[in-house]
Design an enzyme around this catalytic site. Sequence first.
Site, PDB file in Angstrom:
ATOM      1  N   CYS A 379      21.739  54.545  10.616  1.00  0.00           N
ATOM      2  CA  CYS A 379      21.331  53.235  11.137  1.00  0.00           C
ATOM      3  C   CYS A 379      21.865  52.115  10.228  1.00  0.00           C
ATOM      4  O   CYS A 379      23.055  51.838  10.227  1.00  0.00           O
ATOM      5  CB  CYS A 379      19.819  53.181  11.296  1.00  0.00           C
ATOM      6  SG  CYS A 379      19.248  51.830  12.358  1.00  0.00           S
ATOM      7  N   HIS A 515      19.408  57.964  14.675  1.00  0.00           N
ATOM      8  CA  HIS A 515      18.578  58.622  13.663  1.00  0.00           C
ATOM      9  C   HIS A 515      18.549  60.135  13.910  1.00  0.00           C
ATOM     10  O   HIS A 515      17.639  60.641  14.582  1.00  0.00           O
ATOM     11  CB  HIS A 515      17.154  58.067  13.703  1.00  0.00           C
ATOM     12  CG  HIS A 515      17.029  56.675  13.183  1.00  0.00           C
ATOM     13  ND1 HIS A 515      16.691  56.401  11.878  1.00  0.00           N
ATOM     14  CD2 HIS A 515      17.208  55.470  13.787  1.00  0.00           C
ATOM     15  CE1 HIS A 515      16.653  55.092  11.703  1.00  0.00           C
ATOM     16  NE2 HIS A 515      16.977  54.503  12.843  1.00  0.00           N
ATOM     17  N   GLU A 517      17.658  62.441  11.990  1.00  0.00           N
ATOM     18  CA  GLU A 517      16.532  63.110  11.326  1.00  0.00           C
ATOM     19  C   GLU A 517      15.384  63.417  12.281  1.00  0.00           C
ATOM     20  O   GLU A 517      14.605  64.356  12.043  1.00  0.00           O
ATOM     21  CB  GLU A 517      16.020  62.260  10.156  1.00  0.00           C
ATOM     22  CG  GLU A 517      15.316  60.965  10.513  1.00  0.00           C
ATOM     23  CD  GLU A 517      16.231  59.761  10.628  1.00  0.00           C
ATOM     24  OE1 GLU A 517      15.741  58.623  10.468  1.00  0.00           O
ATOM     25  OE2 GLU A 517      17.433  59.959  10.877  1.00  0.00           O
TER      26      GLU A 517
END
Length: 545
Positions: A379, A515, A517
């Site tokens: 990001c 993102h 994750e």
Amino acid sequence: MTTNYIFVTGGVVSSLGKGIAAASLAAILEARGLKVTMMKLDPYINVDPGTMSPTQHGEVFVTEDGAETDLDLGHYERFIRTKMTKRNNFTAGRVYEEVLRKERRGDYLGATIQVIPHITNEIKERVIAGSEGHDIAIVEVGGTVGDIESLPFMEAIRQLAVQKGRERTMFMHLTLVPYLAAAGEVKTKPTQHSVKELRSIGIQPDILICRSDRVIPANERAKIALFCNVQEKAVISMKDVDSIYKIPQLIKAQGLDDFVCKRFGITAPEANLAEWEQVIYEEANPTDEVTIGMVGKYIELPDAYKSVNEALKHAGLKNRLSVKIKYIDSQDVEAKGFEMLEGLDAILVPGGFGSRGIEGKIRTAQYARENKIPYLGICLGMQVALIEFARNVAGLADAHSTEFNAETKNPVVGLITEWVDSEGKVEERTENSNLGGTMRLGSQLCHLKNGSKARELYGNASIHERHRHRYEVNNNLLPQLEKAGLKISGLSADKKLVEIIEMPNHPWFVAAQFHPEFTSTPRDGHPLFEGFVKAAGQQLRGELK
């Protein structure tokens, strides 16, 4: 399908790990072939955690459908296969907002609006709607028993137990059983008082999860059962462990899943925890340790980067590497220079908002690029890499993002004014839009370029990843950046937004606007993180080319 409910509460102190305990039970039940979902009810007045400080609340976890939710939903998705949605998390603020909207619309036909029944009914309706289509719904109530703000939620779940029937509902209460060194024993009185408080509002727990730094002796568990009116086999000792992924096995060994299934009258095969056993084995048997520097602005609270931390660990498991995360404040990089970054095997710059520490992040990207250190930008981590490249390689000396410098002559990153959301609707924003709920959110399609590192890592021509941002690469300046060597390896579905960039003449430098994750799990990992940690291992061994 008839849904059974397990309501999870906490007592004595906060941060006992209700989310982990609930997710661990869910993992075991799922391993028995049951369809399980989870919910988190947050008693705070914020509508959602989207605008809350990461150093107070921790990270904001983004679901596939674009909901900004509590970080516990990240735990849920890492432990079970069910994907969370906006239905799986709501706050007191959201409930009050909806009740007031209905009142203004006239839905209540002039009735006096009260906590009971209007607020409690709204809570119950949301719980029921979010649990449809599942065998078991595990519903966690945030906070601690006795908190004034949680009372409407406690009353709502009490009413639900009456309405659905006690044969279809259970209450699981987490409590602290401290060990007093001076006395040489664990003390059960805090647990007794916590259960007394719970019973005073009409809730009798069926299961007690007793948190302690050691195994609670059988005689103390029997004492807790007697004084708290709970079956002895339902008093579960949950000691501190060095890995949260050991907890499913820990509570299964005490028969909690059998107790739940018997109580609900469910016949299901024994849980197959082979995948979790493999996770634990990989975690306990690394071949080496890599040090990864995480350069951010919220490092005083590691939970602000909870999913990133876990994704790095997951990637370590897949590479048989132990990952040591070195947290570095980007302001320290500004003040002390590159010495803060020396000795790292790889560098990760995560997401964030605001101008504080931004130049430190830009310098971090420069250090990684110039010194051929593996770099993963997420990001804002992609945007600072782009700014650094524009300044130091493409010759745009004052390049910046309009988020940090509205007057820059070379805005390589700017506000997205229009995009298509995860439901296919066109969203429009301006500089004057509210901060809350105004970002590009949720799972979005991304096309990967042939021959790119990203395409190699994912093994697919297109992917779906989750987003949370309101600024994006300025396409007007892309030709100059690409001419200087920047590689655009991922584009949005309409090919208008840059999603992934890679650096030329660098062994491993990948930065993404999304993102990754949020979709990493201990059992499956994530290709970007796996490739990144693998590169860190190669850097450690001097094999990275």
